[in-house]
Design an enzyme around this catalytic site. Structure first.
Site, mmCIF file in Angstrom:
data_model
loop_
_atom_site.group_PDB
_atom_site.id
_atom_site.type_symbol
_atom_site.label_atom_id
_atom_site.label_comp_id
_atom_site.label_asym_id
_atom_site.label_seq_id
_atom_site.Cartn_x
_atom_site.Cartn_y
_atom_site.Cartn_z
ATOM 1 N N ASN A 192 0.860 -1.180 0.000
ATOM 2 C CA ASN A 192 0.000 0.000 0.000
ATOM 3 C C ASN A 192 0.899 1.234 0.000
ATOM 4 O O ASN A 192 1.537 1.545 0.994
ATOM 5 C CB ASN A 192 -0.888 -0.025 1.257
ATOM 6 C CG ASN A 192 -1.656 1.269 1.453
ATOM 7 O OD1 ASN A 192 -1.767 2.087 0.535
ATOM 8 N ND2 ASN A 192 -2.197 1.457 2.650
ATOM 9 N N TRP A 193 0.936 1.921 -1.135
ATOM 10 C CA TRP A 193 1.864 3.052 -1.275
ATOM 11 C C TRP A 193 1.344 4.346 -0.663
ATOM 12 O O TRP A 193 2.052 5.348 -0.639
ATOM 13 C CB TRP A 193 2.197 3.282 -2.754
ATOM 14 C CG TRP A 193 2.984 2.166 -3.358
ATOM 15 C CD1 TRP A 193 3.475 1.064 -2.723
ATOM 16 C CD2 TRP A 193 3.389 2.045 -4.729
ATOM 17 N NE1 TRP A 193 4.154 0.271 -3.607
ATOM 18 C CE2 TRP A 193 4.114 0.850 -4.847
ATOM 19 C CE3 TRP A 193 3.188 2.844 -5.861
ATOM 20 C CZ2 TRP A 193 4.655 0.423 -6.054
ATOM 21 C CZ3 TRP A 193 3.715 2.422 -7.075
ATOM 22 C CH2 TRP A 193 4.451 1.222 -7.160
ATOM 23 N N LYS A 194 0.081 4.360 -0.250
ATOM 24 C CA LYS A 194 -0.513 5.573 0.330
ATOM 25 C C LYS A 194 -0.286 6.769 -0.617
ATOM 26 O O LYS A 194 -0.280 6.576 -1.833
ATOM 27 C CB LYS A 194 0.054 5.808 1.734
ATOM 28 C CG LYS A 194 -0.042 4.543 2.585
ATOM 29 C CD LYS A 194 0.207 4.725 4.047
ATOM 30 C CE LYS A 194 0.058 3.375 4.726
ATOM 31 N NZ LYS A 194 0.129 3.452 6.181
ATOM 32 N N HIS A 208 -9.463 1.113 4.840
ATOM 33 C CA HIS A 208 -8.154 1.254 5.500
ATOM 34 C C HIS A 208 -8.322 2.199 6.694
ATOM 35 O O HIS A 208 -9.112 3.147 6.639
ATOM 36 C CB HIS A 208 -7.128 1.827 4.511
ATOM 37 C CG HIS A 208 -5.741 1.829 5.078
ATOM 38 N ND1 HIS A 208 -5.298 2.812 5.923
ATOM 39 C CD2 HIS A 208 -4.724 0.934 4.968
ATOM 40 C CE1 HIS A 208 -4.053 2.532 6.304
ATOM 41 N NE2 HIS A 208 -3.686 1.397 5.733
ATOM 42 N N GLU A 225 -6.701 4.587 7.788
ATOM 43 C CA GLU A 225 -6.521 6.021 7.513
ATOM 44 C C GLU A 225 -7.779 6.614 6.886
ATOM 45 O O GLU A 225 -8.133 7.766 7.149
ATOM 46 C CB GLU A 225 -5.277 6.230 6.627
ATOM 47 C CG GLU A 225 -3.999 6.031 7.443
ATOM 48 C CD GLU A 225 -2.813 5.526 6.643
ATOM 49 O OE1 GLU A 225 -2.812 5.634 5.406
ATOM 50 O OE2 GLU A 225 -1.871 5.012 7.285
ATOM 51 N N GLU A 251 -5.253 -5.153 10.353
ATOM 52 C CA GLU A 251 -4.216 -4.152 10.574
ATOM 53 C C GLU A 251 -4.469 -3.439 11.901
ATOM 54 O O GLU A 251 -5.244 -2.462 11.950
ATOM 55 C CB GLU A 251 -4.221 -3.117 9.441
ATOM 56 C CG GLU A 251 -3.947 -3.710 8.084
ATOM 57 C CD GLU A 251 -3.404 -2.660 7.129
ATOM 58 O OE1 GLU A 251 -2.256 -2.819 6.685
ATOM 59 O OE2 GLU A 251 -4.112 -1.691 6.843
ATOM 60 N N GLY A 305 2.607 2.119 10.731
ATOM 61 C CA GLY A 305 3.542 3.238 10.605
ATOM 62 C C GLY A 305 4.275 3.561 11.894
ATOM 63 O O GLY A 305 4.924 4.599 12.004
ATOM 64 N N SER A 350 3.538 -2.333 10.164
ATOM 65 C CA SER A 350 4.989 -2.402 10.367
ATOM 66 C C SER A 350 5.606 -3.736 9.934
ATOM 67 O O SER A 350 6.506 -4.263 10.590
ATOM 68 C CB SER A 350 5.347 -2.086 11.828
ATOM 69 O OG SER A 350 4.984 -0.747 12.140
ATOM 70 N N GLY A 369 2.989 -1.199 4.202
ATOM 71 C CA GLY A 369 2.989 0.233 3.895
ATOM 72 C C GLY A 369 4.408 0.705 3.611
ATOM 73 O O GLY A 369 4.946 0.508 2.521
ATOM 74 N N GLY A 370 5.027 1.293 4.617
ATOM 75 C CA GLY A 370 6.354 1.913 4.462
ATOM 76 C C GLY A 370 7.371 1.065 3.717
ATOM 77 O O GLY A 370 8.061 1.553 2.814
#
Ligand code: PGA
Length: 251
Positions: free
Chosen positions: A10-12, A93, A95, A165, A171, A208, A229-230
């Site tokens: 997930n590149w956000k 998600h 966010e 999640e 994150g 993470s 993610g990251g």
């Protein structure tokens, strides 16, 4: 059927169209296909055209969609518009839920719209830190599944994916331990078993995930993949996580 792994990134709100294209080209050089492996990236909407169809081993998903097909909804993108550009779509998600105030009802409408358009929705669920500390994790997740998956029927279950999640792990560098994740995944497996008996619905862990913890997480019985993610923004890190999956597949 043997094990199957979904490794998703997930590149956000990162990467331009050009950067996305370069990333997918570079990623494709870093792993070979294997039975049981599905690699997906979720770039921003503005990159979908640039990466769609670039490499058959890198599947493409959207990070969000709106539940109406078309209309006066400035700034929104419908499932119909995603058809042909994306195969998957994230819905709910954390966010989206927290920053953009999406309710379980909104998430459900998005999931049903994605299914109606032939997309494969990835429903994200997970608890906050206070909820975990209050012992409410399993209830929270069960409620999100009940409301998020309401109205899914028959063969549509074949296209549903769930991602667990925990919000406190997203994150933060603080992943759920494999045991903590497995406990919730087992509970999700049970809930899905009641809703859709006999269907092998993939349940991904997210929060993470890094090359260093991916092997142990993926080795858990009820973890069918990871949503990263990251660490999905760097080709070397994301491909190392893919290789964890390949290793467990014996490929
Ligand atoms: P993270 O994000 O891997 O950076 O924790 C996961 C996600 O939000 O899907």
């Amino acid at each position: 059927m043997g094990r199957q792994y979904v490794i998703a990134g997930n590149w956000k709100m990162y990467k331009t169209a050009e950067e996305s294209r370069e990333f997918v080209r570079a990623l494709a050089k870093e792993f070979s296909d294997a039975p049981g492996l599905t690699v997906i990236v979720f770039p921003p909407f503005t990159s979908l055209q640039a990466v769609s169809g670039l490499d058959p081993r890198v599947h493409i998903g959207a990070q969000n969609l709106f539940f109406e097909e078309q209309g006066a909804f400035t700034g929104e993108i419908s499932a119909l518009m995603l058809r042909g550009l994306a195969e998957y779509a994230l819905v709910g998600h954390s966010e989206r839920r927290q920053v953009f105030h999406e309710s379980d009802g909104d998430v459900n409408r998005k999931l049903l719209a994605a299914l109606a358009a032939g997309l494969k929705p990835v429903l994200c669920v997970g608890e906050t830190l206070p909820e975990r500390e209050a012992g409410q994790t399993l209830d929270k997740v069960k409620g999100q599944l009940d409301r998020g998956l309401a109205g899914v029927t028959g063969g549509d279950w074949e296209r549903v994916i769930v991602a667990y999640e925990p919000i406190w792990a997203i994150g933060t560098g603080r992943n759920a331990t494999p045991q903590q994740a497995e406990e919730v995944h087992r509970h999700i497996r049970g809930t899905l078993g009641e809703k859709a008996p006999g269907r092998a619905i993939p349940i991904l862990y997210g929060g993470s995930v890094k090359p260093e913890n991916s092997l142990e997480l993926l080795a858990q019985e009820n973890i069918s993949g990871v949503l990263v993610g990251g660490a999905s923004l760097k080709v070397d890190q994301f491909s190392a996580i893919i290789r964890s999956g390949l290793k467990l597949l014996g490929a």
